[in-house]
Design a protein around this motif. Structure first.
Motif, PDB file in Angstrom:
ATOM      1  N   PHE A 140      20.589 -20.272  15.555  1.00 28.16           N
ATOM      2  CA  PHE A 140      21.940 -20.710  15.788  1.00 28.16           C
ATOM      3  C   PHE A 140      22.012 -22.025  16.504  1.00 28.16           C
ATOM      4  N   ARG A 141      21.034 -22.259  17.469  1.00 29.74           N
ATOM      5  CA  ARG A 141      20.950 -23.500  18.429  1.00 29.74           C
ATOM      6  C   ARG A 141      20.463 -24.433  17.684  1.00 29.74           C
ATOM      7  N   HIS A 142      19.279 -24.187  16.936  1.00 26.51           N
ATOM      8  CA  HIS A 142      18.818 -25.367  15.821  1.00 26.51           C
ATOM      9  C   HIS A 142      19.675 -25.880  14.821  1.00 26.51           C
ATOM     10  N   ARG A 143      20.336 -24.878  14.358  1.00 31.96           N
ATOM     11  CA  ARG A 143      21.346 -25.430  13.073  1.00 31.96           C
ATOM     12  C   ARG A 143      22.382 -26.307  13.689  1.00 31.96           C
ATOM     13  N   ARG A 144      22.889 -25.731  14.975  1.00 30.48           N
ATOM     14  CA  ARG A 144      24.042 -26.780  15.352  1.00 30.48           C
ATOM     15  C   ARG A 144      23.556 -28.119  15.869  1.00 30.48           C
ATOM     16  N   LEU A 145      22.238 -27.916  16.463  1.00 30.86           N
ATOM     17  CA  LEU A 145      21.669 -29.477  17.004  1.00 30.86           C
ATOM     18  C   LEU A 145      21.066 -30.477  15.883  1.00 30.86           C
TER      19      LEU A 145
END
Length: 520
Positions: A140-145
């Motif tokens: 989720f974090r990587h997708r957002r970044l």
């Protein structure tokens, strides 16, 4: 005599130790196999509401797949006998629920369930725990970044770079246009898409094509490594003993895999090293953007979350390796099969060509504004993606029970395989599914279908983050190719589809080309 007695005692003790080790090893193996048998029986009961084709007690369905170019059609044929979904076994202990209908696909793709921990874990030594295989909060974090890297403003300048790479490839094809012999275009297109992604995402200006034709390119060794890694992942998945890490690592295939990984990693590490050096005095995207267009690597290196934490060096390499692979290999497959589809359907090829010539207004290369001016060509690309999806299947491992629309349920831990090829060729969804008919994608026709009937880029929260990048590149390359060359299939070299990590052909994708006569 005393020395002899000592030697005898040591030898006897050593024998006893080895004997005990052998006994414990045997007990361990028996317990391990017993545990697997118990688990197998649990899955047989769990999937009993999903009958499937007859299987071998040891090999499952593995021996049904001959790797002769017909394996994909076999899955479609099974789907006719087992509507919606059916169980498939790879070896005695690994079962998948194979789904091939939009209403079933909708349920799994609407979730954020992670990729399976079997076949996808074989990718991790190569592409790391990047966006393709990561799960939970990390995903989720990587997708957002990473999402800003695929914004409209970032993608727009890429079109010219894609057009330049395509033109370089088409210039090289002039030799083939003067011959009556066909040629295999897949490696050419792979090099072109790699050249394109190096320019677009990493601002690496390369001489890939010149080096390729000399056959001594480091970049070409990267392409070779990607080919080999794709094949070896498939070999490992199909051979149950290779599911064991230590057996695979000790095997000749494991040695080849490590060697190819080193080639791929060296390539990406050099790209990251160069960019870090160039950005050592620039830490904010705004300051970089004031000087030049941003690219994927800029955003990756400067990405910060709400706590102002960026990505680790390991995470950056994983995302670069993932994008290097997914950003060129899948697109190369899509372009190659689209050109083949148009070569097999000359009437549609000519309609596309006329549309492209009208849109370009005398120019040879595509620009951003031209992408929306070729709707028929876009429909032909989509129809080729339906018939020949670059990623023919994907799989998830569910973390909680999942119930489908017809009331059937699968338990936590079930491996669910989505056959994109099977959905796209499902006769209950598509009329005359094996025919090439781009008019299926007229807006009024698309509106009549489930949005999950056509999923070449997956769907839902874990859909392909780079699908707009890929579609733009396919439009650019197909349009410029049709503007310049007439494509004809070679009836003596029909491609034999084979699923690797992307859809390839056992014997290549061979076309004949001739210059287009634009004289009135």
């Amino acid at each position: 005599m005393e020395l002899f007695e000592t030697w005898k005692k040591v030898t006897l003790d050593s024998y006893r130790i080895h004997h005990l080790v052998a006994i414990f090893s045997l007990v361990y193996v028996i317990l391990k196999i017993s545990k697997l048998i118990v688990k197998r029986n649990e899955w047989i009961r769990a999937l009993e509401t999903f009958p499937g084709p007859p299987k071998h007690w040891l090999f499952g369905h593995v021996r049904e797949f001959k790797e002769d170019g017909n394996d994909m059609y076999k899955v479609v044929k099974w789907g006719e006998s087992y509507p919606l979904a059916f169980q498939m076994w790879f070896g005695p202990f690994v079962s998948f629920l194979n789904i091939h209908h939009p209403d079933y696909v909708k349920t799994i793709l609407a979730s954020t369930e992670p990729k399976d921990d079997l076949s996808y874990r074989f990718l991790i030594p190569w592409i790391g725990d990047g966006l393709l295989v990561s799960k939970g909060q990390k995903w989720f974090r990587h997708r957002r970044l990473l999402t800003p890297g695929f914004h409209y403003d970032v993608l727009k300048p890429y079109v010219k770079l894609m057009a330049d790479s395509a033109k370089t490839m088409l210039d090289k094809w002039e030799t083939h246009s003067k011959s009556d012999e066909s040629f295999d275009l897949f490696e050419h297109v792979s090099l072109m898409t790699l050249d394109s992604i190096m320019k677009c995402a990493f601002k690496e200006v390369t001489s890939i094509f010149l080096l390729f034709f000399s056959r001594f390119s480091g970049t070409n060794s990267y392409i070779k490594a990607v080919y080999e890694l794709s094949d070896l992942v498939n070999v490992r998945f199909r051979n149950f003993p290779y599911h064991s890490e230590w057996i695979f690592q000790l095997s000749p295939h494991g040695y080849k895999y490590r060697k190819a990984c080193n080639v791929a990693h060296s390539h990406t590490e050099e790209i990251i090293r160069k960019r870090k050096e160039a950005l050592k005095d620039e830490k904010e995207l705004g300051r970089i953007q004031a000087k030049r267009n941003l690219d994927f690597l800029d955003i990756l290196l400067c990405a910060r979350d709400e706590d102002q934490q960026g990505l680790s060096d390991e995470a950056i390499r994983a995302e670069v390796d993932t994008f290097m692979f997914e950003g060129h290999d899948t697109t190369a497959s899509g372009i190659s099969w689209t050109l083949y589809s148009l070569a097999c359907n000359p009437e549609h090829q000519q309609i596309c060509r006329d549309e492209v010539i009208s849109a370009l207004e005398g120019r040879d290369t595509m620009e951003w504004e031209d992408l929306s001016k070729i709707p028929y060509t876009t429909m032909c690309i989509k129809e080729s993606l339906r018939l020949y999806p670059p990623v023919p299947g994907m799989s998830r491992k569910i973390t909680k029970p999942m119930t489908f629309f017809d009331g059937r349920t699968v338990p936590e831990g079930c491996l669910i395989g989505t056959s994109i090829f099977g959905i796209h060729r499902n006769a209950t969804v598509w009329e005359n599914p094996n025919a090439f008919d781009p008019l299926r994608f007229l807006p009024e026709n698309s509106a009549k279908r489930s949005p999950h009937a056509f999923v070449p880029f997956s769907a839902g929260p874990r859909n392909c983050i780079g699908q707009n990048f890929a579609m733009n590149e396919m439009k650019v390359v197909v349009a410029q190719t049709l503007k310049r060359y007439q494509l004809t299939e070679d009836p003596m070299k029909k491609p034999k589809m084979i699923p690797r990590l992307v859809l390839r052909s056992l014997n290549g994708i061979h076309l004949k080309i001739k210059p287009v006569d634009l004289e009135p």
